[in-house]
Design a protein around this motif. Structure first.
Motif, mmCIF file in Angstrom:
data_model
loop_
_atom_site.group_PDB
_atom_site.id
_atom_site.type_symbol
_atom_site.label_atom_id
_atom_site.label_comp_id
_atom_site.label_asym_id
_atom_site.label_seq_id
_atom_site.Cartn_x
_atom_site.Cartn_y
_atom_site.Cartn_z
ATOM 1 N N LEU A 133 2.121 15.784 -7.663
ATOM 2 C CA LEU A 133 2.896 16.997 -7.394
ATOM 3 C C LEU A 133 3.750 17.397 -8.597
ATOM 4 C CD1 LEU A 133 4.018 16.334 -3.703
ATOM 5 C CD2 LEU A 133 2.456 18.111 -4.486
ATOM 6 N N LEU A 134 4.410 16.427 -9.225
ATOM 7 C CA LEU A 134 5.242 16.743 -10.395
ATOM 8 C C LEU A 134 4.387 17.232 -11.567
ATOM 9 C CD1 LEU A 134 7.789 13.774 -10.321
ATOM 10 C CD2 LEU A 134 8.186 16.147 -9.646
ATOM 11 N N PHE A 135 3.267 16.580 -11.795
ATOM 12 C CA PHE A 135 2.370 17.017 -12.871
ATOM 13 C C PHE A 135 1.839 18.421 -12.594
ATOM 14 C CE2 PHE A 135 -1.982 17.246 -14.622
ATOM 15 C CZ PHE A 135 -1.674 17.147 -15.977
ATOM 16 N N ALA A 136 1.486 18.695 -11.335
ATOM 17 C CA ALA A 136 0.992 20.022 -10.969
ATOM 18 C C ALA A 136 2.073 21.077 -11.165
ATOM 19 C CB ALA A 136 0.512 20.012 -9.518
ATOM 20 N N VAL A 168 -5.936 1.613 -9.652
ATOM 21 C CA VAL A 168 -6.217 2.768 -10.507
ATOM 22 C C VAL A 168 -5.189 3.844 -10.187
ATOM 23 C CG1 VAL A 168 -8.668 2.298 -10.781
ATOM 24 C CG2 VAL A 168 -7.903 3.616 -8.817
ATOM 25 N N TYR A 169 -4.660 4.451 -11.229
ATOM 26 C CA TYR A 169 -3.622 5.481 -11.054
ATOM 27 C C TYR A 169 -4.007 6.815 -11.693
ATOM 28 C CZ TYR A 169 -0.195 2.153 -9.220
ATOM 29 O OH TYR A 169 0.475 1.240 -8.430
ATOM 30 N N LEU A 170 -4.439 6.773 -12.947
ATOM 31 C CA LEU A 170 -4.604 8.007 -13.699
ATOM 32 C C LEU A 170 -5.656 8.926 -13.086
ATOM 33 C CD1 LEU A 170 -3.745 9.656 -16.107
ATOM 34 C CD2 LEU A 170 -5.421 8.415 -17.506
ATOM 35 N N ALA A 171 -6.818 8.383 -12.756
ATOM 36 C CA ALA A 171 -7.881 9.220 -12.189
ATOM 37 C C ALA A 171 -7.479 9.827 -10.842
ATOM 38 C CB ALA A 171 -9.171 8.407 -12.053
ATOM 39 N N MET A 204 2.253 6.491 -2.391
ATOM 40 C CA MET A 204 3.281 7.511 -2.575
ATOM 41 C C MET A 204 3.538 7.849 -4.047
ATOM 42 S SD MET A 204 3.917 8.557 0.379
ATOM 43 C CE MET A 204 5.363 9.583 0.125
ATOM 44 N N PRO A 205 3.584 6.883 -4.982
ATOM 45 C CA PRO A 205 3.725 7.283 -6.387
ATOM 46 C C PRO A 205 2.578 8.160 -6.881
ATOM 47 C CG PRO A 205 4.303 4.975 -6.141
ATOM 48 C CD PRO A 205 3.735 5.416 -4.834
ATOM 49 N N ILE A 206 1.357 7.907 -6.402
ATOM 50 C CA ILE A 206 0.233 8.770 -6.775
ATOM 51 C C ILE A 206 0.482 10.191 -6.293
ATOM 52 C CG2 ILE A 206 -2.216 9.222 -6.344
ATOM 53 C CD1 ILE A 206 -2.675 6.211 -6.298
ATOM 54 N N LEU A 207 0.953 10.335 -5.048
ATOM 55 C CA LEU A 207 1.221 11.654 -4.479
ATOM 56 C C LEU A 207 2.343 12.365 -5.237
ATOM 57 C CD1 LEU A 207 0.917 13.807 -2.265
ATOM 58 C CD2 LEU A 207 2.453 12.432 -0.844
ATOM 59 N N PRO A 236 0.810 -1.239 0.000
ATOM 60 C CA PRO A 236 0.000 0.000 0.000
ATOM 61 C C PRO A 236 0.833 1.274 0.000
ATOM 62 C CG PRO A 236 -0.106 -1.102 2.135
ATOM 63 C CD PRO A 236 0.536 -2.059 1.199
ATOM 64 N N TYR A 237 1.998 1.247 0.655
ATOM 65 C CA TYR A 237 2.823 2.455 0.704
ATOM 66 C C TYR A 237 3.342 2.808 -0.690
ATOM 67 C CZ TYR A 237 6.497 5.691 2.199
ATOM 68 O OH TYR A 237 7.295 6.794 2.359
#
Length: 664
Positions: free
Chosen positions: A92-95, A162-165, A85-88, A80-81
């Motif tokens: 942030l990088l995309f933002a 799910v990652y993208l959404a 964390m990759p989603i977070l 789960p970690y």
């Protein structure tokens, strides 16, 4: 070398803060309220578990059942970690990249494009962060209805990841905040002399922004990005809950013990602390320290003569301003519409809700079934909006419109109280921070404050409020006691940050030359505080107060989604969810997950709109406070009179002088 040695010390201070927060819920256990002895025993037990790797395991609740199994800490890190964390980080990088591109577009745009983009950004910033999930979902559903193609998956079921959404939804708020920060920093750099020099050498605007302004902006952006990361981590927990992701939040709610809380918070805190610590080490960040004048001169706290002067000046000012209060209020109302109009909107909502209590005793009607004229049943709760039910009902048939009328006053009043207590406590402890703490203690406080930027604030408040506001039996506390504890927790959880921030603002005023002169001339501590610090600090305190109001409103939304309501909630037999003790807006947000799945958006759109309106109003007030009032330069009457005289031509003047010489 000294800064390298300080990094482990700061990390240990951060771990100490996590340990104290993780064990704090035992202070609010039913029947053992504020048991300090039990608190320190729990801290010691968790500390010994941390030192024994064999105890590094968590309890995991199997979804859909009440079965609990032990999960090793390594399994948590690899499962789960590494999902959360990759989603977070990706969000942030995309933002960061998207906001940089938008900021460049705004700086290079001309005409009305720039103000339109900035105004749209302010409106989008007013939306509660989780509402973007519903907006994106509605867009995806419409695309699917037209094309038959499902662009995004919105829910994690059966082990599917799910990652993208989640990344797109999580990146909206940091994109807006980074964009706003980029624009402010670029505009400040655009006024620097080197920009004019670069343009004089023939460089275009794009080249100046890319090659020169960007490198100068990144350093300031790095230091100010902590607050954005702080808010994004809190939003991650809500994204996990709404998307059904078995990530950090799911494991924390499964193993809600001091040991489990400590382990999970340490894993969130560590990577961000190390990243910021080593980057700061590379660029040699200079800390703000107390002014050297006050290390050499011992200030006396109070002088009787100065006290009399302060009191007399206060009374003279009050008598003078009393006669001008109404003209002054009228002038402020007309000249600062950006502040007065949103203030009137907030006050209007509050008094409408208050009048509903005075005249209708906060009645909320319940409609389980709707029948036609012939007696046939038309629908059962929840009912969609109709002529009889303007905003529809919740799953239990209670009118959403009447719930709004009841709950608005509680949300506004408690938000105001929490924001006020935060600023007042920050001011008092900031005063102590500046004048009475030595450098070592102040550095420790600053380290704790910096460390809190890497812990999700909503999660910390959730951890502390669960034993206070959720009840599965008879209440052991009164409603007033629960409200007082909730206000206290939500106010003091940010005390290290507010104390450090306000203390540093005081310190900046102490560096002024006129303040140092006042010290050398014998000014007392109270004299310097009242005459020099407060006039400079007051506008910033008001601005910070509005920002804390917005933060508290966002936190209420997060807590409502996690079923933490103002005043508490109790579980009842036959009820599928917790029942709030009082009607309040955050309690109406709790059914957001059901509305998200069933597409019954009318149940949560009204409270979302009210939250959005309140946040927009206070963001507008904060913007109005930061804008400087234009200074009008009075035109002298003499110049105006002289301007009306006819201009004497050269020939007329020559004739007049010749006649004078002839007479002479």
């Amino acid at each position: 070398m000294k800064n390298v040695v300080l990094i482990p010390l700061k990390y240990l201070l951060g771990l100490l803060g996590i340990l104290l927060i993780s064990c704090a819920p035992v202070l609010f256990s039913p029947g053992q309220l504020f048991d300090i002895r039990l608190f320190f025993q729990t801290c010691w037990q968790v500390l010994t578990d941390l030192l024994r790797p064999a105890e590094w395991q968590l309890n995991y609740r199997v979804p859909g059942t009440f079965d609990m199994v032990d999960v090793s800490f390594s399994h948590y890190l690899s499962g789960p970690y590494l999902y959360s964390m990759p989603i977070l980080i990706a969000a942030l990088l995309f933002a960061l990249l998207l906001s940089y591109g938008l900021a460049m577009l705004v700086m290079l745009s001309k005409g009305r494009t720039k103000p339109i983009i900035l105004q749209s950004t302010k409106v989008l910033e007013s939306f509660p962060d989780f509402s973007y999930i519903f907006l994106i979902q509605i867009a995806v559903v419409q695309i699917y209805a037209v094309t038959g193609y499902l662009v995004l998956d919105f829910y994690s079921l059966g082990g599917d990841l799910v990652y993208l959404a989640p990344i797109l939804c999580l990146s909206v708020l940091p994109t807006l905040l980074f964009f706003k920060l980029f624009v402010l920093l670029f505009e400040a750099e655009w006024k620097q002399p080197y920009v004019d020099l670069a343009k004089g050498k023939g460089l275009g605007n794009t080249e100046v922004l890319l090659k020169h302004c960007t490198s100068n902006v990144l350093k300031s952006l790095f230091y100010q990005s902590k607050s954005i990361v702080w808010l994004t981590i809190s939003s991650l927990l809500i994204i996990e809950h709404l998307f059904g992701i078995e990530g950090i939040l799911y494991y924390l709610r499964s193993d809600f013990t001091p040991k489990g809380i400590t382990f999970i918070l340490v894993t969130v805190f560590t990577p961000f602390f190390l990243f910021y610590a080593f980057v700061e080490l590379m660029i040699n960040k200079e800390r703000i320290e107390r002014n050297a004048v006050f290390g050499k001169f011992s200030l006396h706290f109070l002088d009787v003569t100065q006290l009399r002067s302060l009191i007399s000046s206060i009374f003279r000012r009050e008598r003078k301003e009393t006669t001008k209060i109404f003209p002054k209020l009228r002038s402020v109302f007309l000249s600062r519409l950006k502040i007065t109009i949103p203030s009137l909107i907030v006050l209007g909502l509050f008094f409408i809700s208050l009048f509903y209590f005075l005249f209708f005793d906060d009645q909320v009607g319940q409609t389980q079934y709707l029948y036609a004229d012939d007696g046939t049943m038309l629908s059962s709760a929840p009912h969609p909006p109709s002529a009889e039910l303007p905003f529809g009902t919740d799953p239990y048939g209670y009118s959403i419109f009447q719930q709004l009328l009841v709950g608005i006053k509680y949300t506004i009043a408690i938000t105001f109280i929490i924001a006020t207590v935060r600023i007042a406590a920050g001011y008092i402890f900031g005063f102590i921070y500046v004048f009475y703490l030595n450098n070592r203690i102040r550095k420790a406080v600053t380290s704790i404050a910096d460390g809190m930027h890497f812990l999700p604030l909503s999660l910390l408040v959730f951890i502390l409020l669960v034993p206070v506001l959720i009840n599965h039996g008879d209440w052991t506390t009164t409603l007033t006691e629960r409200l007082a504890i909730q206000i206290l927790i939500m106010s003091l959880i940010v005390l290290p940050i507010t104390m450090s921030s306000i203390g540093n603002e005081m310190n900046e005023t102490l560096k002024k030359e006129y303040v140092q002169s006042s010290v050398l001339m014998g000014g007392s501590l109270i004299w310097i505080l009242v005459k020099h610090i407060n006039p400079q600090l007051w506008p910033k305190l008001v601005l910070n107060w509005t920002q804390h109001v917005v933060q508290v409103l966002q936190m209420f939304v997060h807590l409502g989604i996690l079923s933490i309501f103002v005043g508490g909630a109790a579980s009842q037999d036959g009820a599928g969810r917790l029942i709030p003790e009082i009607y309040e807006l955050s309690g109406m947000i709790a059914i957001s997950r059901e509305a998200f799945v069933t597409q019954q958006f009318w149940m949560i759109l009204p409270p979302i709109f009210v939250f959005m309106l309140l946040i927009y109003c206070f963001n507008t007030i904060a913007e109005g406070l930061t804008q400087k009032k234009p200074v009008s330069v009075p035109v002298k009457k003499e110049k105006a009179v002289n301007a009306q005289k006819p201009v004497e031509t050269g020939i007329a003047r020559f004739t007049r002088l010749k006649e004078r010489n002839d007479i002479g």
